[in-house]
Design an enzyme around this catalytic site. Structure first.
Site, PDB file in Angstrom:
ATOM      1  N   CYS A   1       1.865   6.992  10.560  1.00  0.00           N
ATOM      2  CA  CYS A   1       1.886   7.518   9.190  1.00  0.00           C
ATOM      3  C   CYS A   1       3.031   8.508   8.970  1.00  0.00           C
ATOM      4  O   CYS A   1       3.025   9.272   7.994  1.00  0.00           O
ATOM      5  CB  CYS A   1       0.552   8.138   8.806  1.00  0.00           C
ATOM      6  SG  CYS A   1      -0.833   6.982   8.957  1.00  0.00           S
TER       7      CYS A   1
ATOM      8  N   ARG B   1       0.839  -1.205   0.000  1.00  0.00           N
ATOM      9  CA  ARG B   1       0.000   0.000   0.000  1.00  0.00           C
ATOM     10  C   ARG B   1       0.871   1.252   0.000  1.00  0.00           C
ATOM     11  O   ARG B   1       2.066   1.205   0.270  1.00  0.00           O
ATOM     12  CB  ARG B   1      -0.899   0.010   1.247  1.00  0.00           C
ATOM     13  CG  ARG B   1      -0.106   0.060   2.549  1.00  0.00           C
ATOM     14  CD  ARG B   1      -0.946   0.478   3.739  1.00  0.00           C
ATOM     15  NE  ARG B   1      -0.220   0.327   4.984  1.00  0.00           N
ATOM     16  CZ  ARG B   1       0.682   1.194   5.441  1.00  0.00           C
ATOM     17  NH1 ARG B   1       0.980   2.271   4.736  1.00  0.00           N
ATOM     18  NH2 ARG B   1       1.299   0.990   6.596  1.00  0.00           N
TER      19      ARG B   1
ATOM     20  N   LEU C   1       3.120   5.420   5.085  1.00  0.00           N
ATOM     21  CA  LEU C   1       4.251   5.067   5.934  1.00  0.00           C
ATOM     22  C   LEU C   1       3.801   4.035   6.972  1.00  0.00           C
ATOM     23  O   LEU C   1       2.975   3.196   6.692  1.00  0.00           O
ATOM     24  CB  LEU C   1       4.819   6.341   6.565  1.00  0.00           C
ATOM     25  CG  LEU C   1       5.298   7.401   5.553  1.00  0.00           C
ATOM     26  CD1 LEU C   1       5.719   8.676   6.268  1.00  0.00           C
ATOM     27  CD2 LEU C   1       6.432   6.876   4.698  1.00  0.00           C
TER      28      LEU C   1
ATOM     29  N   ILE D   1      -5.706   5.855   5.844  1.00  0.00           N
ATOM     30  CA  ILE D   1      -6.003   5.356   4.499  1.00  0.00           C
ATOM     31  C   ILE D   1      -4.686   5.072   3.782  1.00  0.00           C
ATOM     32  O   ILE D   1      -3.787   5.917   3.769  1.00  0.00           O
ATOM     33  CB  ILE D   1      -6.833   6.365   3.694  1.00  0.00           C
ATOM     34  CG1 ILE D   1      -8.198   6.578   4.353  1.00  0.00           C
ATOM     35  CG2 ILE D   1      -7.002   5.904   2.240  1.00  0.00           C
ATOM     36  CD1 ILE D   1      -9.063   7.629   3.676  1.00  0.00           C
TER      37      ILE D   1
ATOM     38  N   PHE E   1      -0.437   1.136  12.588  1.00  0.00           N
ATOM     39  CA  PHE E   1      -0.754  -0.010  13.436  1.00  0.00           C
ATOM     40  C   PHE E   1      -2.146  -0.522  13.111  1.00  0.00           C
ATOM     41  O   PHE E   1      -3.073   0.256  12.868  1.00  0.00           O
ATOM     42  CB  PHE E   1      -0.707   0.389  14.920  1.00  0.00           C
ATOM     43  CG  PHE E   1      -1.236  -0.670  15.838  1.00  0.00           C
ATOM     44  CD1 PHE E   1      -0.460  -1.769  16.175  1.00  0.00           C
ATOM     45  CD2 PHE E   1      -2.523  -0.585  16.357  1.00  0.00           C
ATOM     46  CE1 PHE E   1      -0.963  -2.776  17.000  1.00  0.00           C
ATOM     47  CE2 PHE E   1      -3.032  -1.573  17.187  1.00  0.00           C
ATOM     48  CZ  PHE E   1      -2.248  -2.671  17.504  1.00  0.00           C
TER      49      PHE E   1
END
Length: 238
Positions: free
Chosen positions: A191, A94, A97, A161, A100
């Site tokens: 992220c 995906r 970064l 996302i 969790f």
């Protein structure tokens, strides 16, 4: 008016991240295979074939830290430190970064052929954000988007996302914190965004909001936003 695309909904419960990736890849290949099989047919039939293959996976994962394509490889000592928390550590295809996934988080993986909707990744990500915003509104939570992808309540992210899209077929998706143990996020910079926090439906409403409570709200918001019909199916029926 053409019929709305049909999306098969799979409620998978607790599933490992690797198992969910394998299932996503299977469904992505199903899209590509069905289109190849009908390659000589007319455009109307292409649309029909695509619509036979749309799916929405609803899962929870055991505690797992995942890194996306935008991440450089993490130093082994850092990865080992994350594993020592008891969580799995996985690298995946995906965007985005590190984040969790864990129990109490509703993870949604739409496997859609954008040819049935709009062939724009930017449009698709925006629609995912708007879907989650609609979920938050239905719970009475004032959420927003920002230049950082995802959905936020103030400076706290409530939904991450991260998607993949190849030949207009989507995979991965979004993770909505319902009653997640947010202390897991203390081990990372979620992220990769410094100075921001995380929150959940439960934290915002000051009551327990389970994944099971959030699922029908999410499905209704997804159905309306993407203008689709939804049908529950089992793995054995695929």
């Amino acid at each position: 008016m053409p019929p709305r695309p049909l999306v098969q909904v799979l409620r998978l419960g607790l599933l490992s991240f690797r198992e969910s990736e394998a299932l996503q890849q299977h469904l992505v290949l199903r899209h590509h295979q069905r289109v190849r099989e009908e390659n000589q047919e007319n455009q109307e039939n292409h649309q029909r074939v695509r619509e036979q293959s749309h799916a929405l996976l609803l899962v929870q994962h055991p505690p797992t830290f995942t890194t996306g394509l935008r991440c450089l490889p993490y130093p082994p000592p850092l990865l080992e430190g994350l594993r020592q928390t008891g969580a799995e550590v996985q690298r995946c295809s995906r965007g985005g970064l590190i984040t969790f996934h864990g129990p109490g988080q509703l993870v949604c993986y739409p496997i859609l052929h954008l040819g049935s909707f709009k062939k724009s990744v930017r449009w698709y990500v925006c629609e995912l954000e708007q879907t989650v915003l609609s979920v938050c509104r239905r719970f009475g939570i004032e959420a927003s988007t920002s230049p950082h992808t995802g959905v936020w309540v103030g400076d706290n992210k409530i939904c991450a996302i991260g998607i993949h899209c190849g030949r207009y077929v989507t995979s991965h998706g979004f993770a909505l914190n319902c009653n997640t143990d947010l202390s897991w996020f203390d081990h990372i910079v979620p992220c990769g965004i410094e100075g921001k926090g995380v929150t959940s439906l439960s934290a915002e409403l000051q009551r327990d909001v389970s994944v099971e409570e959030a699922i029908p709200v999410l499905l209704e918001a997804f159905r309306e936003r993407f203008n689709v019909s939804l049908s529950d199916v089992s793995l054995t029926s695929l």
